[in-house]
Design a protein around this motif. Sequence first.
Motif, PDB file in Angstrom:
ATOM      1  N   THR A 187       0.867  -1.229   0.120  1.00 45.13           N
ATOM      2  CA  THR A 187      -0.176   0.067  -0.007  1.00 45.13           C
ATOM      3  C   THR A 187       0.856   1.223   0.017  1.00 45.13           C
ATOM      4  O   THR A 187       1.755   1.317   0.765  1.00 45.13           O
TER       5      THR A 187
ATOM      6  N   SER B 129      -3.456  -0.122  -3.403  1.00 45.92           N
ATOM      7  CA  SER B 129      -2.675  -1.401  -2.721  1.00 45.92           C
ATOM      8  C   SER B 129      -2.792  -2.138  -3.874  1.00 45.92           C
ATOM      9  O   SER B 129      -3.346  -2.374  -5.000  1.00 45.92           O
TER      10      SER B 129
ATOM     11  N   THR C 188      -1.855  -6.847  -4.532  1.00 49.29           N
ATOM     12  CA  THR C 188      -1.439  -7.968  -3.924  1.00 49.29           C
ATOM     13  C   THR C 188      -0.990  -9.096  -4.901  1.00 49.29           C
ATOM     14  O   THR C 188      -1.802  -8.986  -6.155  1.00 49.29           O
TER      15      THR C 188
END
Length: 207
Positions: A155, A177, A179
């Motif tokens: 983030t 963010s 992932t």
Amino acid sequence: MISPDPAAGPADDPAADTDALHVAALGATVRVERGRRGLSVAALAERAGVSFGLVSHLERGQGNPSFKAVQRIARALEIPLATLLAGGEGDRMVVRADERELLPTDPTAPAEQRVVRELLTPRLTSTLQLIRSTLPVGFSNEAQPFRHLGTEVVTVEHGALLVVHGERRTRLLPGDSATYTCSTPHWWANDASEETVVLGAVTPFEA
């Protein structure tokens, strides 16, 4: 009445138990710090000037390493001897703002490659790490992308971050963010004209 076996060690010896716990804690610290630096057992042994067997046994909580050997291992891991000897002591829940551990940075690297990385999780947390990274202007690790087992989420707190994961390129701005699985080669770059601050959490498990 059964006589004790003279070949057997002393039963319920508190001193022996304490020594064993200290060695186990020391070995666990060495194992975590070695893994954090991406070193194999052989690489750490060579860097420290000790035998492979000494490091291998120590990480399994076995053996009785000399003080000199422990000094060499601490130097090879680039951490204070006192930190290494602290083993598993300390708070396993709370890390105060003024107690964050700074992860090693190569002092010979160019200024734009010297990332300040603060560990926000307790030192011996092996299944989850949260790191706050401050990337200088011009930072990029494109020449040495990361690839390891695990899942990471990042983030952006400040600035802009270019995340390249395999063939995908993503630019993150404050509050954004990303992932991704870490087994795919990936790299970061500071995509701003100022420092970029990133919070990154990683586990050894692939989602």
